[in-house]
Design a protein around this motif. Structure first.
Motif, mmCIF file in Angstrom:
data_model
loop_
_atom_site.group_PDB
_atom_site.id
_atom_site.type_symbol
_atom_site.label_atom_id
_atom_site.label_comp_id
_atom_site.label_asym_id
_atom_site.label_seq_id
_atom_site.Cartn_x
_atom_site.Cartn_y
_atom_site.Cartn_z
ATOM 1 N N ILE A 220 11.261 22.500 -38.919
ATOM 2 C CA ILE A 220 10.542 23.235 -38.634
ATOM 3 C C ILE A 220 9.046 23.577 -39.121
ATOM 4 C CG2 ILE A 220 10.700 25.609 -37.723
ATOM 5 C CD1 ILE A 220 13.177 24.695 -37.393
ATOM 6 N N LEU A 221 8.297 22.560 -38.060
ATOM 7 C CA LEU A 221 6.739 22.863 -38.055
ATOM 8 C C LEU A 221 6.358 24.432 -38.005
ATOM 9 C CD1 LEU A 221 6.403 19.444 -36.534
ATOM 10 C CD2 LEU A 221 6.472 20.456 -38.656
ATOM 11 N N GLY A 222 6.626 24.738 -37.717
ATOM 12 C CA GLY A 222 5.958 26.081 -36.866
ATOM 13 C C GLY A 222 6.095 26.948 -35.608
ATOM 14 N N ARG A 223 5.571 28.419 -35.761
ATOM 15 C CA ARG A 223 5.279 28.933 -34.182
ATOM 16 C C ARG A 223 4.424 27.970 -33.444
ATOM 17 N NH1 ARG A 223 9.197 32.279 -32.480
ATOM 18 N NH2 ARG A 223 7.653 31.981 -30.660
ATOM 19 N N ILE A 224 4.803 27.600 -32.554
ATOM 20 C CA ILE A 224 3.556 26.170 -31.453
ATOM 21 C C ILE A 224 2.653 27.179 -30.816
ATOM 22 C CG2 ILE A 224 5.814 24.965 -31.014
ATOM 23 C CD1 ILE A 224 5.486 26.565 -28.429
ATOM 24 N N ASP A 225 2.752 29.030 -31.236
ATOM 25 C CA ASP A 225 1.793 29.391 -30.714
ATOM 26 C C ASP A 225 0.483 29.532 -31.377
ATOM 27 O OD1 ASP A 225 4.055 30.833 -31.465
ATOM 28 O OD2 ASP A 225 4.061 32.449 -29.797
ATOM 29 N N ASP A 226 0.951 28.963 -32.577
ATOM 30 C CA ASP A 226 -0.184 28.416 -34.192
ATOM 31 C C ASP A 226 -1.222 27.637 -33.354
ATOM 32 O OD1 ASP A 226 1.053 31.167 -35.967
ATOM 33 O OD2 ASP A 226 0.219 31.456 -35.043
ATOM 34 N N VAL A 227 -0.656 26.927 -32.815
ATOM 35 C CA VAL A 227 -1.254 25.629 -32.790
ATOM 36 C C VAL A 227 -2.509 25.906 -32.596
ATOM 37 C CG1 VAL A 227 -1.086 23.325 -31.052
ATOM 38 C CG2 VAL A 227 0.781 24.026 -31.737
#
Ligand code: PRX
Length: 653
Positions: A515-522
């Motif tokens: 899991i790379l994390g929330r895509i809203d934190d891109v």
């Protein structure tokens, strides 16, 4: 994104893998055949699990799916509280301990058996009935981590009323919004709770909130701290006055499988929190099954400590409903990890013989930062399994958890899930699945996950993209309270027909899930997409770094620039050389594009009471904006301190 993923690939290829230990495998609850059984017929797999519950009317239907609305076991009837309590008492297990309660003040402990919990829940259900609570109502619960909070939840469930537990760290405004949104008419609270050695005020916030909630007619108040509270005649009742005199018996009614069980508010991409609705039978099936299999639960002997707050979904699923459905013994700890000393947790582990410990990476990193001497000073030989939840765990924290806390003996389950999913969705199975530091590994049996691109096409092994769930599952949210359109748009429209989790993920060469994390934190730096989690992983890979939070701050030249906030492990000093080293490390591990423009070394990071780092607020700091809403922070002064530091220290470039 491609070049970033090539770099991840290079790092993943060096990743260590831990095979399941033969000793653990020999006594594990499940073996590898569980995956094939569940994949062959997921609905039949879940129906088999659902039959472990006690039903008043057995179900004959399994899944009915009219996207985005699912029902599971729809024609069955049951009672959630009966499944958590009555059936264990009836089976002669009334003397078994349900909770070892440990209050924050030293020596403030209580042991609560299933029989005692049953009697107290019956009393509370009788009291709520007198106050007019009926099936279909919503009841707000705003309490510290004390047994009465669990009693209140189960009493609501017993009556078929949905609870809405509001985290004790929320302020009056947040409370008022949630009470109004779900139209709660009764609030259960306490005078306050103990946190960081002081008594917080809860009732005072309820009073302020209720000025905005005229429809609330009754407030029940547990006396926890003994502080003076305002009592409004006719509206407010002490718990000991209305609950204690009640009969300890209550005959529970059966409700439909899809009876609302609770609403839990969670943040979305907009400012308005979403009321995530969970119903009864599918949810109980999901949490009890995952609790038994993911934690390899031996209900007779294990002592389970899910170190989370019952104000969040982890507490609902793995302190309350999962363990109680399974008849397990849990530890319930009220306070912060260092109340009474940095070894508090390890004293609890030693004293109660905790066997299964489940917590968040942020806590693991904090414990790591404090130093090995605190766990080392206590006997941890009872521990046999360790779990992680809530955010990506960096390999260094994972290894520390395994080597220092678990003494190399305990399998680690990194579990990915969300408020919306109700229960664990991706995880290794201990004794069955190999583990890799930082990977959630694979979908839980009966769950179908994929990683897809913008068009919804599977990226396949070695590919990165969006995490989706292909098919409905029993514990899935049945919707956003009062907002079906938002439910459809947020979760079911981005990749049509599939549940869009909002997380980026990657499958490695072996097909294992990261899991790379929330895509809203891109972030987008000079047109290159970078994941904040990705840069954080690099920073925490440095021996000096305990925690890192990275944000994309707007930048005139590059669109966004990478700004990092780091805390150091004990024994390291912040100086220019170290900052240069950290920037060089990121540059080396990901590429020059990811090199932080600014790295600020700070004593602490701003966190919510549930332990999540508030990147949104750090972005405000990085962009020199006035600080946004800080009410969800554990300690708002940390943010002000970082803001001051940011303004007073010269930029590194
Ligand atoms: O980004 C994922 C992260 O936490 C989000 C869900 O947060 P919440 O609804 O508050 O529930 C937390 C407890 C279940 C996810 O979208 N997350 C959760 N578990 C993991 C994770 N990220 C990486 N690895 C995990 N194991």
């Amino acid at each position: 994104m491609a070049d970033v993923h090539d770099e991840i690939e290079a790092r993943l290829s060096e990743v260590r893998q831990f095979a399941p230990s033969p000793e653990f495998a020999a006594s594990a609850n499940v073996d590898v055949s569980i995956y094939d059984i569940a994949t062959a017929d997921p609905e039949a797999f879940w129906a088999t699990q659902a039959r472990n519950l006690t039903w008043a009317t057995p179900f004959t239907t399994t899944l009915e799916w009219t996207p985005p609305n699912a029902t599971w076991f729809g024609d069955g009837t049951l009672n959630a509280s009966v499944n958590c309590l009555d059936r264990h008492v009836a089976n002669g297990r009334g003397d078994k301990v349900a909770y070892h309660f440990v209050g924050e003040p030293e020596g403030d402990t209580r042991t609560i058996t299933y029989q005692a919990l049953f009697n107290e829940v019956c009393r509370a259900a009788n009291a709520l009935t007198e106050l007019g609570v009926v099936a279909g109502d919503r009841v707000a619960i705003y309490m510290p981590m004390i047994p009465e909070a669990i009693v209140a939840m189960l009493a609501c469930a017993r009556l078929g009323a949905a609870h809405s537990v509001i985290f004790g760290g929320f302020t009056a405004d947040a409370l008022a919004h949630r009470i109004t949104d779900a139209d709660c008419r009764v609030v259960i609270t306490a005078d306050g709770g103990f946190r960081r050695g002081t008594a917080s005020g809860l009732k005072v916030n309820v009073d302020a909130a209720l000025a905005q909630c005229p429809d609330v007619h009754s407030v029940v108040v547990v006396r926890r701290t003994g502080q003076d509270v305002n009592v409004v005649d006719g509206r407010d009742h002490w718990w000991h006055d209305v609950v204690a005199p009640q009969s300890p018996h209550h005959v529970a009614q059966a409700f439909p499988a899809e009876q609302p069980l609770y609403v839990m508010y969670t943040s979305g991409t907009t400012a308005k929190p979403k009321g995530i609705l969970h119903t009864t039978a599918g949810y109980l099936t999901h949490v009890s099954t995952t609790h038994a299999m993911v934690f390899d639960l031996k209900a007779d002997t294990d002592v389970v400590w899910t170190a989370a707050d019952i104000g969040w979904v982890t507490g609902h699923s793995y302190i309350v409903y999962g363990p109680l459905c399974n008849g397990a013994t849990s530890v319930l700890y009220e306070g912060v990890p260092d109340a009474g000393g940095k070894d508090r947790w390890w004293r609890i582990v030693e004293e109660y013989g905790v066997t299964i410990l489940y917590t968040a990476p942020t806590t693991i990193r904090t414990l790591m930062k404090w130093g090995d001497e605190f766990p080392m000073a206590h006997d941890r030989s009872s521990l046999r399994l360790l779990g992680s939840v809530g955010e990506p765990i960096n390999p260094e924290a994972w290894m520390w958890y395994r080597d220092v806390i678990g003494e190399g003996r305990c399998p680690i389950v990194d579990t990915w899930w969300q408020t919306e999913t109700g229960g664990i969705m991706a995880t290794p199975l201990p004794g069955v699945t190999a583990t890799k530091p930082g990977a959630a590994m694979r979908a839980f049996p009966g769950i179908s996950l994929d990683v897809v691109d913008h068009e919804g096409t599977s990226v396949g092994n070695s590919g990165g993209g969006f995490l989706v769930v292909n098919k409905p599952w029993p514990g899935m949210t049945r919707g956003i309270w009062g907002d079906p359109q938002r439910f459809q748009e947020t979760y079911w429209s981005q990749v049509p027909g599939r549940y869009f989790a909002g997380d980026g993920a990657k499958l490695d060469d072996d097909g294992d899930l990261w899991i790379l994390g929330r895509i809203d934190d891109v972030m987008n730096v000079s047109g290159h997409r970078l994941s904040t989690a990705e840069v954080e992983h690099c920073l925490v890979a440095h021996a000096s770094v305990a925690e890192a939070a990275v944000v994309g701050a707007s930048d005139e030249t590059t669109g966004q620039a990478v700004v990092a906030f780091v805390t150091l492990r004990s024994g390291f000093d912040a100086d220019d050389a170290l900052v240069d080293e950290l920037r060089a490390l990121v540059s080396k591990m990901i590429g020059p594009i990811a090199k932080p423009k600014r790295i600020l070394v700070t004593p602490e990071l701003p966190k919510t009471r549930s332990g999540k780092i508030m990147r949104r607020l750090l972005r405000d700091v990085a962009e020199h904006r006035s600080l946004g809403d800080t009410t969800t922070l554990l300690d708002p002064s940390v943010l002000s301190m970082i803001d001051d530091l940011m303004r007073s220290t010269p930029s590194d470039d």
